[in-house]
Design a protein around this motif. Structure first.
Motif, PDB file in Angstrom:
ATOM      1  N   GLY A  24       0.806  -1.207   0.000  1.00 22.70           N
ATOM      2  CA  GLY A  24       0.000   0.000   0.000  1.00 22.70           C
ATOM      3  C   GLY A  24       0.840   1.257   0.000  1.00 22.70           C
ATOM      4  N   VAL A  25       0.183   2.362   0.312  1.00 17.75           N
ATOM      5  CA  VAL A  25       0.828   3.677   0.355  1.00 17.75           C
ATOM      6  C   VAL A  25       0.663   4.253   1.755  1.00 17.75           C
ATOM      7  N   THR A  26       1.569   5.137   2.119  1.00 20.94           N
ATOM      8  CA  THR A  26       1.520   5.732   3.446  1.00 20.94           C
ATOM      9  C   THR A  26       1.961   7.184   3.381  1.00 20.94           C
ATOM     10  N   GLY A  27       1.467   7.984   4.299  1.00 17.57           N
ATOM     11  CA  GLY A  27       1.844   9.387   4.357  1.00 17.57           C
ATOM     12  C   GLY A  27       1.693   9.920   5.769  1.00 17.57           C
ATOM     13  N   SER A  28       2.439  10.969   6.083  1.00 17.73           N
ATOM     14  CA  SER A  28       2.367  11.536   7.424  1.00 17.73           C
ATOM     15  C   SER A  28       2.813  12.983   7.408  1.00 17.73           C
ATOM     16  N   VAL A  29       2.528  13.675   8.495  1.00 15.96           N
ATOM     17  CA  VAL A  29       3.053  15.018   8.739  1.00 15.96           C
ATOM     18  C   VAL A  29       3.838  14.949  10.037  1.00 15.96           C
ATOM     19  N   HIS A  30       4.900  15.758  10.128  1.00 19.49           N
ATOM     20  CA  HIS A  30       5.740  15.661  11.309  1.00 19.49           C
ATOM     21  C   HIS A  30       6.396  16.997  11.631  1.00 19.49           C
ATOM     22  N   LYS A  31       6.939  17.065  12.834  1.00 19.03           N
ATOM     23  CA  LYS A  31       7.828  18.137  13.249  1.00 19.03           C
ATOM     24  C   LYS A  31       9.226  17.546  13.359  1.00 19.03           C
ATOM     25  N   SER A  32      10.184  18.144  12.649  1.00 21.50           N
ATOM     26  CA  SER A  32      11.536  17.599  12.620  1.00 21.50           C
ATOM     27  C   SER A  32      12.522  18.589  13.228  1.00 21.50           C
ATOM     28  N   SER A  33      13.654  18.067  13.659  1.00 18.41           N
ATOM     29  CA  SER A  33      14.703  18.919  14.204  1.00 18.41           C
ATOM     30  C   SER A  33      16.053  18.228  14.052  1.00 18.41           C
ATOM     31  N   MET A  34      17.121  19.005  14.207  1.00 22.02           N
ATOM     32  CA  MET A  34      18.500  18.518  14.123  1.00 22.02           C
ATOM     33  C   MET A  34      19.239  18.981  15.366  1.00 22.02           C
ATOM     34  N   PRO A  35      19.043  18.308  16.491  1.00 15.35           N
ATOM     35  CA  PRO A  35      19.588  18.779  17.763  1.00 15.35           C
ATOM     36  C   PRO A  35      21.110  18.864  17.768  1.00 15.35           C
ATOM     37  N   GLY A  36      21.615  19.774  18.593  1.00 13.57           N
ATOM     38  CA  GLY A  36      23.026  19.812  18.908  1.00 13.57           C
ATOM     39  C   GLY A  36      23.902  20.643  18.007  1.00 13.57           C
ATOM     40  N   ILE A  37      23.331  21.522  17.160  1.00 16.85           N
ATOM     41  CA  ILE A  37      24.207  22.249  16.251  1.00 16.85           C
ATOM     42  C   ILE A  37      23.819  23.700  16.004  1.00 16.85           C
ATOM     43  N   HIS A  38      22.565  24.020  15.819  1.00 12.14           N
ATOM     44  CA  HIS A  38      22.181  25.349  15.333  1.00 12.14           C
ATOM     45  C   HIS A  38      21.762  26.305  16.438  1.00 12.14           C
ATOM     46  N   GLY A  39      22.459  26.268  17.555  1.00 14.83           N
ATOM     47  CA  GLY A  39      22.094  27.156  18.640  1.00 14.83           C
ATOM     48  C   GLY A  39      20.713  26.814  19.171  1.00 14.83           C
ATOM     49  N   VAL A  40      19.879  27.808  19.381  1.00 13.97           N
ATOM     50  CA  VAL A  40      18.496  27.563  19.814  1.00 13.97           C
ATOM     51  C   VAL A  40      17.672  27.224  18.578  1.00 13.97           C
ATOM     52  N   GLY A  41      17.425  25.960  18.364  1.00 12.71           N
ATOM     53  CA  GLY A  41      16.700  25.522  17.173  1.00 12.71           C
ATOM     54  C   GLY A  41      15.207  25.445  17.396  1.00 12.71           C
ATOM     55  N   LYS A  42      14.458  25.646  16.325  1.00 10.80           N
ATOM     56  CA  LYS A  42      13.011  25.499  16.348  1.00 10.80           C
ATOM     57  C   LYS A  42      12.618  24.406  15.364  1.00 10.80           C
ATOM     58  N   PRO A  43      11.803  23.425  15.793  1.00 15.69           N
ATOM     59  CA  PRO A  43      11.385  22.362  14.878  1.00 15.69           C
ATOM     60  C   PRO A  43      10.633  22.922  13.675  1.00 15.69           C
ATOM     61  N   ALA A  44      10.732  22.223  12.560  1.00 13.87           N
ATOM     62  CA  ALA A  44      10.049  22.628  11.327  1.00 13.87           C
ATOM     63  C   ALA A  44       9.029  21.566  10.942  1.00 13.87           C
ATOM     64  N   TRP A  45       7.897  22.006  10.415  1.00 18.57           N
ATOM     65  CA  TRP A  45       6.891  21.070   9.915  1.00 18.57           C
ATOM     66  C   TRP A  45       7.376  20.447   8.607  1.00 18.57           C
ATOM     67  N   GLY A  46       7.070  19.189   8.426  1.00 18.40           N
ATOM     68  CA  GLY A  46       7.458  18.497   7.203  1.00 18.40           C
ATOM     69  C   GLY A  46       6.454  17.410   6.861  1.00 18.40           C
ATOM     70  N   GLY A  47       6.745  16.680   5.792  1.00 23.35           N
ATOM     71  CA  GLY A  47       5.852  15.625   5.342  1.00 23.35           C
ATOM     72  C   GLY A  47       6.606  14.412   4.863  1.00 23.35           C
ATOM     73  N   ASN A  48       5.872  13.335   4.709  1.00 25.56           N
ATOM     74  CA  ASN A  48       6.441  12.043   4.322  1.00 25.56           C
ATOM     75  C   ASN A  48       5.433  11.325   3.430  1.00 25.56           C
ATOM     76  N   ILE A  49       5.910  10.728   2.344  1.00 23.90           N
ATOM     77  CA  ILE A  49       5.058   9.907   1.493  1.00 23.90           C
ATOM     78  C   ILE A  49       5.859   8.703   1.029  1.00 23.90           C
ATOM     79  N   GLY A  50       5.211   7.537   0.993  1.00 25.35           N
ATOM     80  CA  GLY A  50       5.957   6.348   0.624  1.00 25.35           C
ATOM     81  C   GLY A  50       5.074   5.179   0.250  1.00 25.35           C
ATOM     82  N   VAL A  51       5.726   4.074  -0.077  1.00 22.37           N
ATOM     83  CA  VAL A  51       5.062   2.813  -0.371  1.00 22.37           C
ATOM     84  C   VAL A  51       5.642   1.756   0.560  1.00 22.37           C
TER      85      VAL A  51
END
Length: 218
Positions: A24-51
């Motif tokens: 089948g197919v799958t999809g999602s929405v998420h909040k992502s982040s890259m801890p430990g590098i960019h000072g005070v970071g703020k998560p960003a909204w993103g998406g995912n689609i796949g099979v």
């Protein structure tokens, strides 16, 4: 990306003799982040689609009765965050990346009175390939230099790894004959900025999504 597609194809062929195959197919929405590098970071909204494909690992004698599956997935998703190197909360640096990934799940359905239930859990390793990278740091590098700071100490001007790996876990429920909903958490273990040594850097996201089954073969 070609390597990931080859891995996924080999996995599919390797399980063609499974008890049953659902796909089948799958999809999602998420909040992502890259801890430990960019000072005070703020998560960003993103998406995912796949099979994906579910390969039954236990007998499936009755229609859709298997409760344990191997579930490889091929997906495209975004990862990123906003950074604030000097914590002034005025000018943010923006990082937006696109990955192609292959999570390799074991999927387990809880049993209800000895039969396959509607609640499931999934966990497994994930391989990911950086397909595109978009970095907008504005004048942050020059501002850091002007302030007598080393930009590298704040994660500015860093190159990214093209390949990384991590762990993905899900918890979900069947809500209709062909529809499932889930929550998902991914955490990377490979350094995404190989030249940055001040702290460990990795990808992570928390998502909600759906999976829709297109068919099944026995």
């Amino acid at each position: 990306m070609k390597k990931l597609i080859l891995i996924y194809t080999l996995l599919l062929f390797g399980f063609v003799g499974a008890q049953s195959i659902k796909y089948g197919v799958t999809g999602s929405v998420h909040k992502s982040s890259m801890p430990g590098i960019h000072g005070v970071g703020k998560p960003a909204w993103g998406g995912n689609i796949g099979v994906f494909a579910d390969f039954a690992l236990v007998p499936n004698d009755i229609y859709d009765s298997a409760w344990l599956y191997f579930t490889p997935q091929l997906e495209v998703y975004t990862m990123g965050e906003k950074g604030d190197w000097n914590e002034d909360k005025i000018n943010y640096q923006k990082y937006s990346n696109v990955y192609v990934g292959v999570p390799l799940y074991i999927k387990y359905y809880l049993k209800n009175q000895g039969y396959k239930g509607d609640i499931y859990f999934m966990a497994g390793p994930k391989l990911e390939f950086l397909a595109s990278e978009k970095t907008d740091e504005g004048n942050a590098v020059n501002e850091a230099l002007a302030a007598g700071k080393d930009p590298k100490l704040f994660g500015l001007g860093q190159r990214m790894n093209k390949f990384s790996y991590g762990l993905s876990v899900k918890a979900g429920a069947k809500v209709a004959e062909s529809l499932e909903v889930f929550i998902r958490f991914d955490r990377g273990f490979a350094k995404i900025y190989p030249d940055y040594t001040a702290q460990t850097t990795y990808n992570r996201f928390l998502a909600i999504g759906v999976s829709y089954y297109l068919g099944e073969s026995y």
